[in-house]
Design a protein around this motif. Structure first.
Motif, mmCIF file in Angstrom:
data_model
loop_
_atom_site.group_PDB
_atom_site.id
_atom_site.type_symbol
_atom_site.label_atom_id
_atom_site.label_comp_id
_atom_site.label_asym_id
_atom_site.label_seq_id
_atom_site.Cartn_x
_atom_site.Cartn_y
_atom_site.Cartn_z
ATOM 1 N N TYR A 35 0.830 -1.209 0.000
ATOM 2 C CA TYR A 35 0.000 0.000 0.000
ATOM 3 C C TYR A 35 0.866 1.261 0.000
ATOM 4 C CZ TYR A 35 -3.064 3.684 1.653
ATOM 5 O OH TYR A 35 -3.735 4.868 1.786
ATOM 6 N N ILE A 36 1.852 1.303 0.884
ATOM 7 C CA ILE A 36 2.719 2.469 0.997
ATOM 8 C C ILE A 36 3.499 2.686 -0.293
ATOM 9 C CG2 ILE A 36 4.768 3.380 2.184
ATOM 10 C CD1 ILE A 36 3.627 1.979 4.742
ATOM 11 N N GLU A 37 4.029 1.627 -0.866
ATOM 12 C CA GLU A 37 4.822 1.759 -2.077
ATOM 13 C C GLU A 37 3.996 2.239 -3.258
ATOM 14 O OE1 GLU A 37 6.653 -2.070 -2.403
ATOM 15 O OE2 GLU A 37 8.235 -1.558 -0.966
ATOM 16 N N GLN A 38 2.699 2.024 -3.245
ATOM 17 C CA GLN A 38 1.843 2.424 -4.351
ATOM 18 C C GLN A 38 1.309 3.852 -4.205
ATOM 19 O OE1 GLN A 38 -1.159 -0.595 -4.584
ATOM 20 N NE2 GLN A 38 0.218 -2.070 -5.531
ATOM 21 N N GLN A 39 1.607 4.524 -3.104
ATOM 22 C CA GLN A 39 1.131 5.888 -2.896
ATOM 23 C C GLN A 39 1.916 6.845 -3.786
ATOM 24 O OE1 GLN A 39 -1.614 6.565 -0.782
ATOM 25 N NE2 GLN A 39 -1.547 4.381 -1.163
ATOM 26 N N ASN A 40 1.259 7.906 -4.218
ATOM 27 C CA ASN A 40 1.920 8.942 -5.010
ATOM 28 C C ASN A 40 2.900 9.705 -4.131
ATOM 29 O OD1 ASN A 40 0.513 8.364 -7.347
ATOM 30 N ND2 ASN A 40 -1.188 9.709 -6.772
ATOM 31 N N ARG A 41 4.044 10.024 -4.670
ATOM 32 C CA ARG A 41 5.038 10.782 -3.934
ATOM 33 C C ARG A 41 5.086 12.194 -4.485
ATOM 34 N NH1 ARG A 41 8.116 5.659 -4.392
ATOM 35 N NH2 ARG A 41 7.994 4.749 -2.328
ATOM 36 N N PRO A 42 5.359 13.195 -3.614
ATOM 37 C CA PRO A 42 5.471 14.575 -4.100
ATOM 38 C C PRO A 42 6.628 14.696 -5.078
ATOM 39 C CG PRO A 42 5.885 14.445 -1.729
ATOM 40 C CD PRO A 42 5.550 13.074 -2.207
#
Length: 47
Positions: A39-46
């Protein structure tokens, strides 16, 4: 940290700090670590 990760400086040069004064607390309800990591790895990063 600035010596080890100089690329961070360009993102936080105005505030002169890496973290804001905000706070987060959360619960995952016993989800397996593999699911959380995915889940964390699939989050969009700024950018």
């Amino acid at each position: 940290m600035r010596a080890e990760f100089p690329e961070l400086a360009r993102h936080y040069y105005r505030a002169n700090r890496l973290w804001s004064a905000s706070y987060f607390a959360g619960s995952v309800g016993g989800a397996p670590l593999t699911v959380l990591r995915q889940y964390i790895e699939q989050q969009n990063r700024p950018v």
